[in-house]
Design a protein around this motif. Structure first.
Motif, PDB file in Angstrom:
ATOM      1  N   ASP A   1       0.834  -1.202   0.000  1.00  0.00           N
ATOM      2  CA  ASP A   1       0.000   0.000   0.000  1.00  0.00           C
ATOM      3  C   ASP A   1       0.870   1.255   0.000  1.00  0.00           C
ATOM      4  O   ASP A   1       0.603   2.224  -0.727  1.00  0.00           O
ATOM      5  CB  ASP A   1      -0.925   0.015   1.215  1.00  0.00           C
ATOM      6  CG  ASP A   1      -2.138  -0.888   1.041  1.00  0.00           C
ATOM      7  OD1 ASP A   1      -2.426  -1.302  -0.102  1.00  0.00           O
ATOM      8  OD2 ASP A   1      -2.805  -1.189   2.049  1.00  0.00           O
ATOM      9  N   GLU A   2       1.931   1.233   0.810  1.00  0.00           N
ATOM     10  CA  GLU A   2       2.843   2.375   0.847  1.00  0.00           C
ATOM     11  C   GLU A   2       3.595   2.524  -0.472  1.00  0.00           C
ATOM     12  O   GLU A   2       3.899   3.641  -0.898  1.00  0.00           O
ATOM     13  CB  GLU A   2       3.832   2.228   2.004  1.00  0.00           C
ATOM     14  CG  GLU A   2       3.225   2.479   3.369  1.00  0.00           C
ATOM     15  CD  GLU A   2       4.273   2.480   4.471  1.00  0.00           C
ATOM     16  OE1 GLU A   2       5.488   2.547   4.153  1.00  0.00           O
ATOM     17  OE2 GLU A   2       3.883   2.411   5.648  1.00  0.00           O
ATOM     18  N   LEU A   3       3.875   1.397  -1.122  1.00  0.00           N
ATOM     19  CA  LEU A   3       4.529   1.448  -2.436  1.00  0.00           C
ATOM     20  C   LEU A   3       3.670   2.244  -3.417  1.00  0.00           C
ATOM     21  O   LEU A   3       4.173   3.077  -4.178  1.00  0.00           O
ATOM     22  CB  LEU A   3       4.764   0.038  -2.963  1.00  0.00           C
ATOM     23  CG  LEU A   3       5.436  -0.072  -4.345  1.00  0.00           C
ATOM     24  CD1 LEU A   3       6.883   0.392  -4.271  1.00  0.00           C
ATOM     25  CD2 LEU A   3       5.372  -1.506  -4.856  1.00  0.00           C
ATOM     26  N   ALA A   4       2.375   2.003  -3.386  1.00  0.00           N
ATOM     27  CA  ALA A   4       1.456   2.734  -4.257  1.00  0.00           C
ATOM     28  C   ALA A   4       1.412   4.217  -3.884  1.00  0.00           C
ATOM     29  O   ALA A   4       1.342   5.093  -4.765  1.00  0.00           O
ATOM     30  CB  ALA A   4       0.058   2.123  -4.164  1.00  0.00           C
ATOM     31  N   GLN A   5       1.473   4.511  -2.592  1.00  0.00           N
ATOM     32  CA  GLN A   5       1.465   5.897  -2.141  1.00  0.00           C
ATOM     33  C   GLN A   5       2.731   6.630  -2.586  1.00  0.00           C
ATOM     34  O   GLN A   5       2.681   7.790  -3.017  1.00  0.00           O
ATOM     35  CB  GLN A   5       1.336   5.942  -0.611  1.00  0.00           C
ATOM     36  CG  GLN A   5      -0.001   5.433  -0.091  1.00  0.00           C
ATOM     37  CD  GLN A   5       0.003   5.175   1.404  1.00  0.00           C
ATOM     38  OE1 GLN A   5       0.878   5.648   2.128  1.00  0.00           O
ATOM     39  NE2 GLN A   5      -0.973   4.415   1.888  1.00  0.00           N
TER      40      GLN A   5
END
Length: 294
Positions: free
Chosen positions: A43-47
């Protein structure tokens, strides 16, 4: 992760020699300018990708997360991180499982990243990943262990290239990485089997494995030999990735799958919207089941 590659039906035929894995290669200068740090979850990768895209909106053809469509080595961590797999043993036979809910969830997450943050050819492969990264139009790309070291030798790149393991679904974890590499075995017809075994023991010893890691840069076959990469910021992330790895189905007909284009075809159909994730994985799973039947 390499242990399984030398085993078949409970018997060991090969001794892991060294490993080769993949991680995310990143542009540290772009990370700083976008005000982002290494992500600890998918999820943080997408952010992070979203912020990189916004910070580089004036750059034509920019990819916050560069991912060519046929890159099945890079796709597997997403499948595995969500609990899916290529195939599983069903009784005495192997069955394709890319159509499971878990596998589909991983591929859906990857497609979302590709749709939003990649300008890579959706029918292309990974052979030009490093070359494209060096254009400065890429924030992140999944690439092999050797890539950041080679890039760092290019003029102006020594302080700009970095790497980190593909994060997992849960914060603070890594996604299982595809582990390749080499095994050592003794030929059945060898005239010097005992000597060959002694040679293999030397090459797989902690001393030589540490030297192999330091001089060759590869992932050694034991964690203790990771010390050969100590202080090397471009190698250590691949050791981290190497601690959580998977190997495809260890069955004699696996070569039938890898030598075909079933995985690449599935990914291209998904990325180009020629089929839904459910449709493409159902077709691929059926083909894999057939190919693993021998």
């Amino acid at each position: 992760g390499l242990k399984a590659s030398g085993e078949l039906e409970g018997k060991r035929y090969g001794i892991p020699y060294y490993g080769v894995t993949r991680a995310v290669v990143c542009n540290k200068e772009q990370f700083t300018k976008a005000g982002v740090t290494v992500p600890t979850s998918l999820d943080e990768l997408a952010q992070v990708a979203a912020k990189l895209k916004a910070a580089n909106s004036a750059t034509p053809g920019y990819s916050a997360f560069y991912f060519p469509g046929k890159y099945w080595y890079g796709a597997l961590p997403f499948v595995w991180a969500h609990g899916g797999d290529i195939a599983a043993k069903d009784g005495d036979a192997w069955k394709g499982t890319l159509d499971s809910a878990e596998s589909q969830a991983g591929l859906t997450a990857l497609k979302t990243l590709v749709d939003q943050y990649s300008s890579a050819p959706k029918d292309g492969d990974e052979t030009k990943n490093s070359e494209i990264f060096k254009t400065g139009k890429v924030g992140m790309v999944i690439d092999s262990w050797w890539a950041p070291g080679v890039i760092a030798k290019e003029a102006g790149w020594a302080d700009k290239v970095g790497a980190f393991a593909v994060p997992g679904v849960k914060a603070g974890t890594t996604a299982p990485a595809f582990f390749g590499g080499s095994d050592l075995g003794v030929s059945e017809k060898s005239a010097n089997k005992a000597l060959a075994v002694e040679w293999a023991k030397i090459l797989t010893s902690e001393k030589i494995q540490t030297q192999l890691a330091k001089e060759g840069g590869v992932i050694p076959n034991t964690k203790a030999a990771f010390s050969g990469h100590a202080g090397n910021a471009l190698r250590e992330p691949f050791d981290t990735a190497g601690e959580n790895t998977k190997f495809p189905s260890v069955t004699t007909p696996w070569g039938n799958v890898e030598s075909s284009s079933v995985l690449q075809d599935m990914l291209v159909k998904i990325m180009t919207d020629h089929a839904t994730v459910a449709e493409a994985t159902k077709e691929a799973s059926a083909a894999i089941t057939t190919k693993l039947a021998g």
